[in-house]
Scaffold this active site. Structure first.
Site, PDB file in Angstrom:
ATOM      1  N   GLY A 129       0.705  -1.222  -0.143  1.00 20.28           N
ATOM      2  CA  GLY A 129      -0.100   0.012  -0.193  1.00 20.28           C
ATOM      3  C   GLY A 129       0.842   1.157   0.210  1.00 20.28           C
ATOM      4  N   GLY A 188       2.002  -6.430   4.400  1.00 14.64           N
ATOM      5  CA  GLY A 188       3.616  -6.611   4.112  1.00 14.64           C
ATOM      6  C   GLY A 188       4.560  -6.429   5.358  1.00 14.64           C
ATOM      7  N   GLY A 201       1.082   1.241  13.111  1.00 13.98           N
ATOM      8  CA  GLY A 201       0.186  -0.036  13.220  1.00 13.98           C
ATOM      9  C   GLY A 201       0.643  -0.856  14.454  1.00 13.98           C
ATOM     10  NE  ARG A 252      11.296  -5.872  23.397  1.00 15.66           N
ATOM     11  CZ  ARG A 252       9.973  -6.510  23.835  1.00 15.66           C
ATOM     12  NH1 ARG A 252       9.286  -5.795  24.268  1.00 15.66           N
ATOM     13  NH2 ARG A 252       9.886  -7.721  23.487  1.00 15.66           N
ATOM     14  CB  ILE A 253      14.048  -4.320  16.759  1.00 18.92           C
ATOM     15  CG1 ILE A 253      14.496  -3.021  16.424  1.00 18.92           C
ATOM     16  CG2 ILE A 253      13.702  -5.035  15.807  1.00 18.92           C
ATOM     17  CD1 ILE A 253      13.618  -2.033  15.662  1.00 18.92           C
ATOM     18  CD  GLN A 288       7.657  -2.754   8.264  1.00 11.15           C
ATOM     19  OE1 GLN A 288       6.954  -1.830   7.524  1.00 11.15           O
ATOM     20  NE2 GLN A 288       7.152  -2.874   9.405  1.00 11.15           N
ATOM     21  CE  LYS A 291      11.659   6.368  19.882  1.00  5.37           C
ATOM     22  NZ  LYS A 291      13.091   6.816  19.764  1.00  5.37           N
ATOM     23  N   GLY A 310       7.961   1.443   9.653  1.00  6.27           N
ATOM     24  CA  GLY A 310       7.723   1.033   8.424  1.00  6.27           C
ATOM     25  C   GLY A 310       7.775   2.240   7.325  1.00  6.27           C
ATOM     26  CD  GLU A 311       5.025   5.953   7.297  1.00  3.45           C
ATOM     27  OE1 GLU A 311       4.597   6.927   6.492  1.00  3.45           O
ATOM     28  OE2 GLU A 311       4.508   5.560   8.045  1.00  3.45           O
TER      29      GLU A 311
END
Lengths: 334, 689, 177
Positions: free
Chosen positions: B227, B455, B497, B578-579, B588, B651, B654-655
């Site tokens: 998207g 995704g 998200g 934290r991942i 990503q 945090k 995605g961007e």
């Protein structure tokens, strides 16, 4: 896409007869360009005569030391053919520089020659285009034309021919074997594609119901050959400019040279002015620059594509320099 | 080093081809639709002749503004399709053909004859456009204009000044799955399988448009083929499919043709950004102006908030950050991955490189010197900010210290080689969400939430969050997402998200554990279910600023004969809380950086002044990166503990990957060639000289 | 008499023979798979052979099924992503894609997988790519080693907007090394 009838030809003559009898018909080869154009509404055949299974799939040695390539030889098979790789590396490289692995598996030699321009106006049936609809005008000349022609264009059309393969064939003095209702004829590759003039809807000299049956290559030129393409994206993109060249150097002087440009004109552009300037000249960077510039002096760039002229010059010099280098540079041959 | 984490929970379906996307549900009797776009840049439809179209074999119907179902109003006018005769821009839909087969629908659409009364159009963004105005707010609700201190005075007296203007063309999201909907009505209920980033928003919008109770609408988005923002809110395909299904009484499938997307699903607007930096000899910024000029459509105002990063990144006691916009007869712009930040940081981070050159300070060091503990514009302290650590760690991994700063100092045969750096930044957004957790008597868990996996790996990471919160193994948890039949949740957007959904899942799971504990650890037959809603938990105006940061390093080659620029290495280090899932997080981040390579070198479309459309609309002419364009992309991160964020300490990721890439590449091109390209994408002609 | 615009077409898909009795000549192999045979694994990303999501194997070779008219492929053997696994046992490439996270949204994945299967076979048969050293022509037919650059070039007809390229190349290397 309008509905269409379909017939599969049993042999070449049957195919030609079927098309000759159907004014709205077209031959279907690999279909990688035609089906695309049908979806866009650019081509609307009422009948497809499928020639895809005709046995024109051979690459055959000819008595004069050349090759005869059947029109249905797939691009990937042509590029991988041992004789092509060994003796005509520029052709193998050119084919491999085009499209994608998938498309090369489907696209044929004949179809590659007959593919149509990727000019964005040609592909959009909601806009004028003299090639698609004669007399409707050419918006590209004043519009979006960065990718379009700098050589040999006309007021009516500034499209380029998109093939890589044909550029190598032009440099290698290939011929196109045609068969039509009136029999067979052979046309030099360099005379097969046309400049647009005031009939831009005619890409080639092919006549109605004529079929490309084979491409003939004479014995390979002396020396080495190579193809180099510049493009925005590292792969899977049409050429901004490309160069196919064959060069033979003896004792520091050019004894034979063949040079053709792609991406610059409505047809593969055989650079005869440059060749003339080079024959007998010292095989030096200065000679190459002078020759390329002499050829490109005829360029008439549009507002946004002047860069193609210097790009083509640089590419030509680069390829010739590499071919002249003792180690063959990056464009080495066997 | 974190463990890679589990393989994606839906991975097997995706690699075996059994995952079903919106166009892959086919109720019996499904009809196929194909849209007819306007062929003039502006005007009115005066007549539509559908005779030839309806004569096509297999024709079912042609919807036009004359016969289409009436829609109620909505705050998104891009969805009010086939309601009147206006053509606000080329490509706006004026009819929809419906047929028994996809082939017939396409042929019908081509046979619809539309007559127009064209009007003068205005589609070219020019910095001096007379109708430019300063919007009250830009996207994300940020102020259109901000002034702090005395920019003009501080800039005039700064010993080192940079004044540069950067331009970018329109960009297109082009997810691999085009927008698609399969819609059917049954007994006054609407079911829509829609390719979207958030089914609840689609459901609510459809309820408004069709004037019905949202409980009577089910929207399913089980698998979504990407998207990147352009499916963030409902797009016309879902409205058209629902209208056509109602009109014909049959289920209707509508997949938007790829070449029509640019006109109807949004784009990143073209931008002209003027950056002025005034600094001391030491490179410390005293004055910063970031002035953005862009376009929107006449249909809806959307202003790309590109000046926003300059309010957040660096020390800037005197600051001016403004947006000016003009409404043109162009398609409506919208969200594309990191709206605002991606293009804004391109400009700011290139200007920082120019400042580094002007002040003679190393680009990494310059950014370190301008680091700030508080967000300059709001004065709020950052809850966590590890930009400097990212820069230092990135420089170490990349081998930055060995760099000769002089332009054109490295060559390999015909290739010029250069390296560049840029910072990355993306704010932390959080939205309220609900979720439900259920445990069976046998100790199996089911988490239900209308999250969307476009995704990102949403299923997988939510299962991990649940496993963590419940204190059980991952394989005991099933996650159900992607339908409005599940507890409502916000869209997959704003990199929010995982944080937003995860918070609700965490809360539901903890509540469930509480219920089990209250029963002495036993689960009754029929199991136990706990619901949660974070509406009261997510602060609306937190006292601190929250953002993720990063640093990206690029190595490029530039062919001096052809001007072809290729990225050879791209290394990012991020500090993003934290991942939660290393495997999907890395994907990503790398994915964002890859799209950033496209932005830097390949992507951009031309607004055709005569015809009013984007010229490059298909994937042959609009170049997104291929395999061959993407080499040596690495993403790393710094573990960050920030308990002020959410219960997981995460945090968004995605961007941020796309933020800074274009600047790092452009700065590397300058280093390689000495040419400062201030216009993206960096095509061969711009460096050929 | 109206010309006939549909025909009977037989396709063998993943080893199963399907007879489509009256197929519109306009129907592509992709649409035949997706709309007539219920095999939605092959994806329609662009419908013009510009993205590779529709890649399947036709008579063993990879092709963009969106540009193949089904009527012209009457009798062909087609392998789609649904046919790669051997029952419950995934194809090694499918396993590698899972482990390497060689996808995100999954929409290009079936095309990437089919393309990779075809591509590995092509290289094994000695087919060159544009990055294959020309000197390799000395031994025509010898398998071309699949370096990362070879894989990238040969897979470039398969776009991935999520940007999983690096992971896809790693997955292919896991299988070819």
């Amino acid at each position: 896409m309008r509905a269409f009838a379909y017939t599969r030809a049993g042999d070449v003559d049957e195919a030609i007869a079927a098309l000759a009898a159907s004014p709205g018909g077209m031959f279907l080869g690999g279909g990688t360009n035609l089906v695309d154009l049908m979806k866009l509404g650019v081509a609307s055949p009422g009948l497809l005569v499928d020639i895809g299974r005709l046995p024109l799939t051979e690459v055959r040695e000819t008595p004069d030391g050349g090759l005869r390539i059947g029109a249905n030889v797939r691009n990937s098979d042509l590029a991988a053919h041992p004789a092509v790789r060994a003796r005509y590396p520029a052709l193998s490289q050119a084919v491999l520089a085009g499209a994608s692995g998938q498309i090369r598996n489907t696209a044929t030699t004949g179809g590659n020659l007959l593919q149509r321009t990727r000019c964005l106006y040609f592909q959009d049936v909601a806009k004028p285009c003299n090639k698609r609809e004669p007399g409707s005008g050419c918006p590209a000349r004043e519009g979006v034309h960065r990718d379009l022609a700098v050589l040999g264009h006309s007021a009516a059309c500034v499209a380029t021919h998109p093939s890589d393969m044909a550029v190598a064939l032009a440099a290698l003095d290939a011929v196109v074997h045609l068969r039509g209702p009136g029999g067979e004829r052979t046309v030099p590759l360099c005379g097969f594609h046309r400049l647009p003039g005031d009939e831009p809807h005619r890409d080639t000299v092919i006549e109605r119901a004529e079929l490309v049956v084979a491409v003939g290559l004479p014995a390979p030129p002396a020396g080495r050959s190579a193809y180099r393409k510049a493009r925005d994206r590292a792969s899977y993109a049409f050429a901004l400019a490309s160069v196919a060249a064959a060069l033979d150097v003896r004792e520091g002087a050019v004894t034979d040279v063949r040079l053709a440009f792609g991406g610059l004109a409505h047809k593969p552009w055989r650079a005869r002015v440059a060749e003339e300037a080079l024959r007998g000249a010292p095989a030096t960077e200065e000679s190459f620059v002078r020759a390329a510039e002499a050829e490109l002096a005829a360029a008439e760039p549009l507002r946004d594509n002047a860069f193609k002229v210097s790009l083509a010059r640089n590419l030509a010099v680069r390829v010739l320099r590499d071919l002249a280098a003792p180690d063959g540079g990056e464009a080495s041959a066997p | 080093m974190s463990t890679p984490g589990p393989v994606r929970l839906e991975g097997r379906e995706k690699v075996t081809g059994t995952a079903r996307y919106a166009a892959e549900h086919t109720p019996p009797g499904t009809a196929y639709a194909w849209p007819v776009p306007a062929a003039v840049p502006r005007g009115r439809v005066v007549a539509i002749d559908t005779g030839a179209a309806l004569a096509e074999p297999g024709a079912v119907a042609v919807l036009t503004h004359e016969n289409a179902p009436r829609l109620k109003d909505t705050d998104d006018a891009t969805l009010l399709v086939l309601q009147n005769d206006r053509v606000p821009h080329r490509g706006w839909y004026v009819a929809l053909a419906v047929a028994d087969t996809p082939e017939a629908a396409r042929a019908m659409a081509a046979a619809v004859r539309v007559s127009y009364a064209p009007e003068e159009h205005d589609v070219v963004l020019a910095p001096g456009h007379p109708r430019l105005y300063v919007p009250e707010t830009a996207n994300a609700g940020v102020p259109g204009s901000r002034e702090r201190g005395d920019f003009d005075g501080a800039y005039a007296s700064a010993p080192v000044r940079v004044d540069a203007t950067y331009t970018t063309r329109a960009l297109h999201n082009h997810p691999m799955e085009p927008h698609a909907t399969t819609a059917r009505w049954e007994d006054g209920r609407l079911v829509a399988y829609d390719s979207c980033q958030g089914a609840n928003a689609v459901q609510e919008t459809l309820a408004g448009l069709f004037g019905m109770d949202k409980e009577r609408i089910t929207v399913v988005a089980e698998h979504v083929g990407g998207g990147f923002g352009c499916k963030g809110t409902p797009r016309p395909q879902v409205v058209l499919a629902a209208m056509a299904a109602r009109h014909t009484g049959r289920p209707v499938r509508l997949v938007l043709p790829r070449a029509q997307l640019a006109a109807v699903v949004g784009h990143r607007a073209p931008l002209v950004q003027r950056l002025r930096l005034g600094a001391g000899e030491d490179g410390v910024i005293s004055a910063l102006a970031h002035e953005v000029t862009t376009h929107t459509s006449t249909v809806r105002e959307f202003v790309e908030q590109a000046a926003v990063p300059s309010r957040a990144m660096y020390v800037s006691p005197n600051s001016r950050t403004t947006h000016r916009v003009v409404a043109l007869d162009v398609p409506s712009p919208s969200w594309m991955r990191a709206p605002g930040e991606a293009p804004g940081m391109y400009a700011l981070e290139c200007a920082m490189d120019e400042l580094a050159c002007a002040s003679g300070v190393d680009p990494v060091e310059l950014r370190v010197r301008n680091d700030t503990a508080a967000e300059p514009d709001s004065g709020k302290p950052y809850s966590s900010r590890h930009l400097v650590e990212c820069l230092r760690e990135g420089a170490r991994r990349f081998g930055w210290d060995a760099r000769d700063p002089r332009p054109r100092s490295r060559a390999e045969g015909p290739l010029l080689v250069g390296t560049g750096v840029a910072s990355s930044y993306y704010p932390v957004y959080l939205m309220p969400s609900s979720a439900e957790a259920h445990v069976t008597e046998t100790g199996r868990y089911r988490v239900r939430i209308n999250a969307t996996d476009i995704g990102t790996g949403a299923r997988t990471v939510l299962a991990q969050v649940a496993a963590d919160a419940l204190g059980v193994a991952l394989d005991r948890i099933a996650v159900e997402i992607g339908s409005t039949a599940l507890p409502a949740a916000p869209l997959a957007g704003g990199s929010a998200g995982t944080g937003s959904w995860g918070w609700a899942v965490h809360k539901a799971c903890r509540a469930l554990n509480g219920m089990v504990d209250a029963r002495g650890g036993t689960v009754p037959p029929g199991g136990l279910t706990a619901g949660a809603d974070t509406a009261g938990d997510v602060p609306s105006d937190p006292p601190d600023a929250k953002a993720a940061f990063g640093a990206q390093f690029a190595e490029v080659t530039v062919d001096r004969d052809t001007g072809e620029v290729r990225v050879r290495r791209l290394l990012g280090v991020f500090a993003a809380g934290r991942i939660l899932s290393a495997r999907t997080a890395r994907s990503q981040l790398i994915g964002g950086m890859t799209m950033g390579v496209g932005m830097a070198l390949l992507e951009g479309s031309t607004m055709d002044p005569r015809f009013g459309d984007f010229a490059e609309r298909d994937l042959a002419s609009y170049h997104v990166p291929t395999h061959a364009d993407v080499r040596g992309v690495e993403a790393h991160w710094i573990d960050e503990t920030d308990l002020l964020l959410n219960p997981m300490g995460s945090k968004g990721i995605g961007e941020i990957g796309i933020v800074g890439t274009a600047a790092a590449v452009a700065n590397a091109v300058h280093h390689a060639t000495g040419v400062r390209v201030r216009d993206l994408p960096i095509l061969p002609e711009k460096v050929l000289g | 008499m109206e010309p006939q615009t549909s025909s009977a077409v037989t396709l063998s898909v993943n080893g199963v023979r399907h007879r489509l009795r009256d197929l519109d000549h306009r129907t592509t192999v992709l649409d035949a798979l997706r709309e007539h045979l219920g095999l939605t694994g092959a994806k329609k990303g662009c419908d013009h052979a510009q993205c590779g999501a529709c890649t399947v194997l036709v008579d063993g070779r990879r092709a963009n099924s969106c540009l193949l008219l089904a009527v012209a492929y009457d009798g062909a053997e087609v392998t789609t992503v649904e046919g790669l696994a051997d029952g419950d046992a995934l194809h090694p490439l499918q396993e590698a894609f899972l482990v390497r996270d060689g996808f995100q949204c999954g929409y290009c994945t079936p095309g990437q997988l089919c393309s990779a299967v075809g591509m590995i076979a092509e290289a094994g048969e000695g087919a060159p790519s544009v990055v294959t050293p020309v000197a390799g022509a000395a031994s025509p037919g010898a398998p071309v080693p699949l370096s990362p650059d070879e894989i990238r070039e040969r897979m470039s007809g398969n776009l991935c907007r999520c940007g999983a390229y690096g992971n896809i190349v790693a997955a292919i290397e896991d299988v070819t090394r």
